[in-house]
Design a protein around this motif. Sequence first.
Motif, PDB file in Angstrom:
ATOM      1  N   ASN A   1      70.064  39.516  29.333  1.00  0.00           N
ATOM      2  CA  ASN A   1      69.687  40.165  28.132  1.00  0.00           C
ATOM      3  C   ASN A   1      70.681  41.310  27.712  1.00  0.00           C
ATOM      4  OD1 ASN A   1      66.956  40.122  29.802  1.00  0.00           O
ATOM      5  ND2 ASN A   1      66.622  39.695  27.731  1.00  0.00           N
ATOM      6  N   THR A   2      71.060  41.584  26.410  1.00  0.00           N
ATOM      7  CA  THR A   2      71.799  42.606  25.863  1.00  0.00           C
ATOM      8  C   THR A   2      70.684  43.711  26.028  1.00  0.00           C
ATOM      9  OG1 THR A   2      73.433  41.523  24.660  1.00  0.00           O
ATOM     10  CG2 THR A   2      72.791  43.548  23.892  1.00  0.00           C
ATOM     11  N   MET A   3      71.056  44.636  26.625  1.00  0.00           N
ATOM     12  CA  MET A   3      70.113  45.773  26.916  1.00  0.00           C
ATOM     13  C   MET A   3      70.152  46.952  26.267  1.00  0.00           C
ATOM     14  SD  MET A   3      67.886  44.163  28.833  1.00  0.00           S
ATOM     15  CE  MET A   3      66.723  45.448  29.698  1.00  0.00           C
ATOM     16  N   ILE A   4      69.402  47.643  24.958  1.00  0.00           N
ATOM     17  CA  ILE A   4      69.835  48.487  24.387  1.00  0.00           C
ATOM     18  C   ILE A   4      68.545  49.762  24.493  1.00  0.00           C
ATOM     19  CG2 ILE A   4      70.186  49.319  21.916  1.00  0.00           C
ATOM     20  CD1 ILE A   4      71.096  46.256  21.408  1.00  0.00           C
TER      21      ILE A   4
ATOM     22  N   GLY B   1      67.646  37.274  25.510  1.00  0.00           N
ATOM     23  CA  GLY B   1      67.839  37.565  24.171  1.00  0.00           C
ATOM     24  C   GLY B   1      68.081  39.030  24.077  1.00  0.00           C
ATOM     25  N   ILE B   2      68.336  39.917  23.081  1.00  0.00           N
ATOM     26  CA  ILE B   2      68.505  41.171  22.792  1.00  0.00           C
ATOM     27  C   ILE B   2      67.411  41.869  23.015  1.00  0.00           C
ATOM     28  CG2 ILE B   2      69.459  42.777  21.252  1.00  0.00           C
ATOM     29  CD1 ILE B   2      71.105  40.406  20.158  1.00  0.00           C
ATOM     30  N   ALA B   3      67.233  42.674  23.939  1.00  0.00           N
ATOM     31  CA  ALA B   3      66.021  43.561  24.103  1.00  0.00           C
ATOM     32  C   ALA B   3      66.516  45.298  23.694  1.00  0.00           C
ATOM     33  CB  ALA B   3      65.749  43.715  25.521  1.00  0.00           C
ATOM     34  N   TRP B   4      65.446  45.770  22.932  1.00  0.00           N
ATOM     35  CA  TRP B   4      65.854  46.904  22.445  1.00  0.00           C
ATOM     36  C   TRP B   4      64.478  47.758  22.916  1.00  0.00           C
ATOM     37  CZ3 TRP B   4      63.373  50.524  19.223  1.00  0.00           C
ATOM     38  CH2 TRP B   4      64.072  51.404  18.455  1.00  0.00           C
ATOM     39  N   PHE B   5      65.012  49.188  23.259  1.00  0.00           N
ATOM     40  CA  PHE B   5      64.041  50.273  23.872  1.00  0.00           C
ATOM     41  C   PHE B   5      64.091  51.377  23.141  1.00  0.00           C
ATOM     42  CE2 PHE B   5      64.718  46.994  27.106  1.00  0.00           C
ATOM     43  CZ  PHE B   5      63.390  46.858  27.719  1.00  0.00           C
ATOM     44  N   LYS B   6      62.806  51.872  22.934  1.00  0.00           N
ATOM     45  CA  LYS B   6      62.751  53.365  22.094  1.00  0.00           C
ATOM     46  C   LYS B   6      62.437  54.411  23.104  1.00  0.00           C
ATOM     47  CE  LYS B   6      60.767  55.996  18.239  1.00  0.00           C
ATOM     48  NZ  LYS B   6      62.096  56.237  17.848  1.00  0.00           N
ATOM     49  N   GLY B   7      63.599  55.164  23.738  1.00  0.00           N
ATOM     50  CA  GLY B   7      63.344  56.208  24.670  1.00  0.00           C
ATOM     51  C   GLY B   7      64.269  55.729  25.624  1.00  0.00           C
ATOM     52  N   ASP B   8      64.166  56.292  27.057  1.00  0.00           N
ATOM     53  CA  ASP B   8      65.175  55.999  28.211  1.00  0.00           C
ATOM     54  C   ASP B   8      64.632  55.045  28.815  1.00  0.00           C
ATOM     55  OD1 ASP B   8      66.158  58.536  27.747  1.00  0.00           O
ATOM     56  OD2 ASP B   8      65.011  59.511  29.168  1.00  0.00           O
ATOM     57  N   VAL B   9      65.506  54.226  29.847  1.00  0.00           N
ATOM     58  CA  VAL B   9      65.226  53.039  30.312  1.00  0.00           C
ATOM     59  C   VAL B   9      65.810  53.073  31.638  1.00  0.00           C
ATOM     60  CG1 VAL B   9      65.613  50.444  30.653  1.00  0.00           C
ATOM     61  CG2 VAL B   9      65.325  51.638  28.416  1.00  0.00           C
ATOM     62  N   SER B  10      65.030  52.952  32.883  1.00  0.00           N
ATOM     63  CA  SER B  10      65.508  52.932  34.220  1.00  0.00           C
ATOM     64  C   SER B  10      65.382  51.527  34.768  1.00  0.00           C
ATOM     65  CB  SER B  10      64.599  54.135  34.849  1.00  0.00           C
ATOM     66  OG  SER B  10      65.099  53.901  36.160  1.00  0.00           O
ATOM     67  N   PHE B  11      66.195  50.943  35.454  1.00  0.00           N
ATOM     68  CA  PHE B  11      66.154  49.602  36.246  1.00  0.00           C
ATOM     69  C   PHE B  11      65.949  50.094  37.610  1.00  0.00           C
ATOM     70  CE2 PHE B  11      68.380  49.021  32.275  1.00  0.00           C
ATOM     71  CZ  PHE B  11      68.090  47.868  31.455  1.00  0.00           C
TER      72      PHE B  11
ATOM     73  N   ILE C   1      77.543  42.629  24.335  1.00  0.00           N
ATOM     74  CA  ILE C   1      76.938  43.930  24.869  1.00  0.00           C
ATOM     75  C   ILE C   1      76.259  43.621  26.043  1.00  0.00           C
ATOM     76  CG2 ILE C   1      75.730  46.268  24.639  1.00  0.00           C
ATOM     77  CD1 ILE C   1      78.192  46.234  23.044  1.00  0.00           C
ATOM     78  N   GLY C   2      76.434  44.343  27.310  1.00  0.00           N
ATOM     79  CA  GLY C   2      75.725  44.273  28.509  1.00  0.00           C
ATOM     80  C   GLY C   2      74.399  45.321  28.593  1.00  0.00           C
ATOM     81  N   LEU C   3      75.051  46.680  28.464  1.00  0.00           N
ATOM     82  CA  LEU C   3      74.271  47.708  28.331  1.00  0.00           C
ATOM     83  C   LEU C   3      74.683  48.937  27.019  1.00  0.00           C
ATOM     84  CD1 LEU C   3      74.289  48.747  32.117  1.00  0.00           C
ATOM     85  CD2 LEU C   3      72.296  47.578  30.786  1.00  0.00           C
ATOM     86  N   LEU C   4      73.697  49.404  26.351  1.00  0.00           N
ATOM     87  CA  LEU C   4      74.266  50.146  25.457  1.00  0.00           C
ATOM     88  C   LEU C   4      73.119  51.613  25.217  1.00  0.00           C
ATOM     89  CD1 LEU C   4      75.546  49.710  21.827  1.00  0.00           C
ATOM     90  CD2 LEU C   4      73.473  51.221  21.952  1.00  0.00           C
TER      91      LEU C   4
END
Length: 643
Positions: free
Chosen positions: A473-476, A456-466, A530-533
């Motif tokens: 997922n569409t990662m935002i 699914g579409i995953a949305w994060f408030k802030g920075d993201v590190s993988f 979108i893959g990464l945004l």
Amino acid sequence: MTSMLRTRPASQRGIATILILLLTGLSLTAAVLGTVYYVRGTQEQGVSAHAMTQAQVKAWTGVEVVKTYLTNLDAAGIKTLAAATTSTPIALTLSGVDGVSAKVVSSDSATNPTRLTVQVTGSTATGTRAASTSTVQVVYAVVPGTTGGPANNPNTVNIKGDTTTGGAISATGSNAIFNVDGNFTSNGSMTGFKVIFATGNLNLNAAGNSAETVSAQGNVNITNSGSYNKVLAMGDIVASGKISVSVLMQSNKSVTISNSSDIQRIDAIGNVTLSSQANVVTVRSQGSVDGRGGNIGDLLAEGGYQGSWSGSATGSVGGTVSNGGNTTLKVTQQAGLKVPVAPLTLDSLQANKVDANELRDSANYIFEPDASNAMTVTVKSVSGITDGKYYLYQGKINNQPFYDWLCTVAQPSKAADCVVKIGRGNSDYNSLVSYNATQKKWTLTTSVSGAALPPGIAWFKGDVSFAGGTYINTMIATGNMSTGGNLFVYGVNAASFSDVCNNGNFPGLKPANFCAAGASKLTSVPLGNIGLLAGSYEAGYSDAAHFSGGTIALGAGNEIHGNIVAGDVLQTSGSTTIYGYVTTAHQSNDASHQNKFSASTTIRLDGLPDSFNPGLTPPGAGGSTGTGGSTSTQARVLWSRYL
């Protein structure tokens, strides 16, 4: 005695009355007939005038239609019309308008037309007694369009800001376009691109580059070998490497070739300088030409020609001819020679807006901290989970692992407080998701195979590190994104139906907006491309001072299936493969932030699934809008008259 001829007045009165009435009736009849004739004639004159008016209206409508027709032609199309003469006119096919015809009857030049004479005729419907025609002869001034850049949008790579590449960049598939809104320096090879375009200076420094067209609003500098169809610059062109140009090299300033090269044609408003090993079939210059022993098959220049003891040239120049001791040159002086070279125009790229906050409500999973910095996840449109806000718990309940579970309370005391597990870390006793409140940063860590989060579409408030892992997922993220090695991301539209709607790691959890009930095919959603945004503006603002994040930094061994959209810049440091488009918007306006491509980057546009449409993105997702260096033909009416 009684007279025998005495009149009888009373007996004549009836006859007189009849005669008077008869004469009066004849007069009235004549008057009525005359009036009827006059009225009928007036009506016919009105109809005729009306018909003429309609024909004129159609003719002038045709004048505008022809103008639009001309603007949709390229330079080759305009040149085709230039062959028209009065005895052999060229009819134009005008669709979508009735009662209008047009034909080109002459031009000012058969090779470089700037004026076309067209006869436009408007006519009313045939078969009526009031049918009429009106013809207007129009002279159009035309400026043929250029093809120095992509004609269609969006583009494969749309980079905002100065960009440097150090590794090899390649594209597979058709019509790949690499646009840079700024200066572009490539120190690595670039292959597989139809167009490479920069609004600033374009520097190609590696060997083995190839493209159909390289073009720049500034200068083009090629310091190593390469093969191109066209090299175009609104500034200077300098080629010190051995290059091949099969169609055209054109500059609004000067052209300098300082190595052995094979070039079909050079057009320059400024001077042309050739090395002793350059072979050029045709040269057209409004400046001077320094042959330096190069070979020119057909030369026209408004300035002079400087030759040397070697090389060859044939043609005419307006200035003086110096053969440099080479008596075999066939260059003659033609005083006042004028050489038509149309100035090259290349469009600017329009800005892309990237704002993760505009995409929040479209997400299936919204990760954000609450007021006490506890991790929360808001779920929307996911089969198997009731919509709502949950706490993301990391720990044990009754000595059983409950890592990455959605719970109804922040500190659950029993299993019933929790709903479902949505993350897979390295083991059941390791969490996938963690949050650093000080850094405002989410970290996702896993080495297990298969999906680490529910699709699914995953949305994060802030920075993201993988730190590794596979994501369907569409990662935002509203902040920055960074990745380690061995990362695999599949934007939802770029994944298969079974991976999204029947994922074995998360049975029963599927995004309802992508997985319609009873369907066997994925429903394509624009944001799923979108893959990464990364990157966002504060609510109500769209200026650099209120923009944050937007940097996407990719580590080694990454595969991104889906578009990469960086609100600021993109940086790659290892072997990266991108199945989709790349967009950066440089919304920080910070000159120290630059796009950098290191090692190898491959952009693949072949073998994409039907559900994946990389060019379709919603507002806020960085939809590419650049035109990238091509211009349409311009046309305007110089004068007109009725025939």
